[in-house]
Design a protein around this motif. Sequence first.
Motif, PDB file in Angstrom:
ATOM      1  N   GLY A   1       0.748  -1.127  -0.114  1.00 13.73           N
ATOM      2  CA  GLY A   1      -0.045   0.015  -0.139  1.00 13.73           C
ATOM      3  C   GLY A   1       0.741   1.324  -0.002  1.00 13.73           C
ATOM      4  O   GLY A   1       0.121   2.372   0.323  1.00 13.73           O
ATOM      5  N   PHE A   2       2.109   1.285  -0.420  1.00 14.43           N
ATOM      6  CA  PHE A   2       2.755   2.449  -0.467  1.00 14.43           C
ATOM      7  C   PHE A   2       2.986   2.891  -1.852  1.00 14.43           C
ATOM      8  O   PHE A   2       3.338   2.085  -2.802  1.00 14.43           O
ATOM      9  N   LEU A   3       2.647   4.161  -2.145  1.00 12.99           N
ATOM     10  CA  LEU A   3       2.705   4.842  -3.580  1.00 12.99           C
ATOM     11  C   LEU A   3       3.656   5.918  -3.641  1.00 12.99           C
ATOM     12  O   LEU A   3       3.684   6.666  -2.810  1.00 12.99           O
ATOM     13  N   GLN A   4       4.194   5.883  -5.033  1.00 15.18           N
ATOM     14  CA  GLN A   4       5.144   7.067  -5.120  1.00 15.18           C
ATOM     15  C   GLN A   4       4.233   8.212  -5.387  1.00 15.18           C
ATOM     16  O   GLN A   4       3.216   7.765  -6.517  1.00 15.18           O
ATOM     17  N   VAL A   5       4.236   9.369  -5.056  1.00 13.41           N
ATOM     18  CA  VAL A   5       3.397  10.748  -5.159  1.00 13.41           C
ATOM     19  C   VAL A   5       4.028  11.730  -5.713  1.00 13.41           C
ATOM     20  O   VAL A   5       3.542  12.671  -6.281  1.00 13.41           O
ATOM     21  N   SER A   6       5.358  11.825  -5.705  1.00 10.41           N
ATOM     22  CA  SER A   6       6.294  12.625  -6.426  1.00 10.41           C
ATOM     23  C   SER A   6       7.660  12.101  -6.399  1.00 10.41           C
ATOM     24  O   SER A   6       8.046  10.779  -5.871  1.00 10.41           O
ATOM     25  N   LYS A   7       8.512  12.901  -7.053  1.00 14.69           N
ATOM     26  CA  LYS A   7       9.970  12.342  -7.190  1.00 14.69           C
ATOM     27  C   LYS A   7      10.695  11.757  -5.964  1.00 14.69           C
ATOM     28  O   LYS A   7      11.448  11.095  -5.971  1.00 14.69           O
TER      29      LYS A   7
ATOM     30  N   VAL B   1      -2.284   6.968  -8.644  1.00  9.46           N
ATOM     31  CA  VAL B   1      -2.947   7.170  -7.447  1.00  9.46           C
ATOM     32  C   VAL B   1      -4.556   7.052  -7.938  1.00  9.46           C
ATOM     33  O   VAL B   1      -4.985   6.330  -6.987  1.00  9.46           O
ATOM     34  N   LYS B   2      -4.940   7.526  -8.883  1.00 10.33           N
ATOM     35  CA  LYS B   2      -6.433   7.337  -9.286  1.00 10.33           C
ATOM     36  C   LYS B   2      -6.662   5.846  -9.632  1.00 10.33           C
ATOM     37  O   LYS B   2      -7.605   5.321  -9.385  1.00 10.33           O
ATOM     38  N   GLN B   3      -5.756   5.157 -10.140  1.00  8.33           N
ATOM     39  CA  GLN B   3      -5.949   3.700 -10.312  1.00  8.33           C
ATOM     40  C   GLN B   3      -6.011   3.045  -9.134  1.00  8.33           C
ATOM     41  O   GLN B   3      -6.729   2.269  -9.036  1.00  8.33           O
TER      42      GLN B   3
ATOM     43  N   GLN C   1      -9.355   3.664  -7.675  1.00 12.14           N
ATOM     44  CA  GLN C   1     -10.532   3.310  -8.371  1.00 12.14           C
ATOM     45  C   GLN C   1     -10.501   1.800  -8.189  1.00 12.14           C
ATOM     46  O   GLN C   1     -11.710   1.298  -7.866  1.00 12.14           O
ATOM     47  N   GLY C   2      -9.331   1.081  -7.835  1.00  8.65           N
ATOM     48  CA  GLY C   2      -9.409  -0.212  -7.334  1.00  8.65           C
ATOM     49  C   GLY C   2     -10.037  -0.524  -6.277  1.00  8.65           C
ATOM     50  O   GLY C   2     -10.731  -1.282  -5.918  1.00  8.65           O
ATOM     51  N   GLU C   3      -9.667   0.173  -5.384  1.00  7.66           N
ATOM     52  CA  GLU C   3     -10.319   0.345  -3.854  1.00  7.66           C
ATOM     53  C   GLU C   3     -11.813   0.503  -3.834  1.00  7.66           C
ATOM     54  O   GLU C   3     -12.465  -0.102  -3.230  1.00  7.66           O
TER      55      GLU C   3
END
Length: 158
Positions: A94-100, A140-142, A145-147
Amino acid sequence: MGMELRLIENAKESLQVTVTYPVMNQHVEQLIKRIKSMDIKIIGELEGKNTCVAIEEIYYIESLERKTFIYTQNQVFKTSKKLYILLEELGPFGFLQVSKSCLININVLDHVRTLFNSRLEATLTNGEKIIIARTYIPAVKQWLQGEVKAYERKEEVY
């Protein structure tokens, strides 16, 4: 068909988790990942001492001036691991990259709002606000939407 939760206290046994399910789906996979994540720890340095940080306690991870920091609710730990290595290790949980320079723990995401310049702002459950750069919005949107789809299926199944 509903979901049943059974809790059995037995001081003579080690902790065991059994998941019985009718069919493997995204909801079951998420549950398994969350259970497995409880045993995963990252080594962080705080006040000169190495400390094990449970990943469910991590709100976000940020890289600043070639140093990587792990943020929990009340503390900031330094780690020698690079951001891309942490993403490889923690992405499945559940960790997503949101910026560099930033990863967020999506499990502590409270809400997201649109900003100007085609960016998003993520607010975590501790009130911390993180900017989601344009490049990372589709991922993040993907995930979101999956959730939503998983939640909708959960409502239909249970």
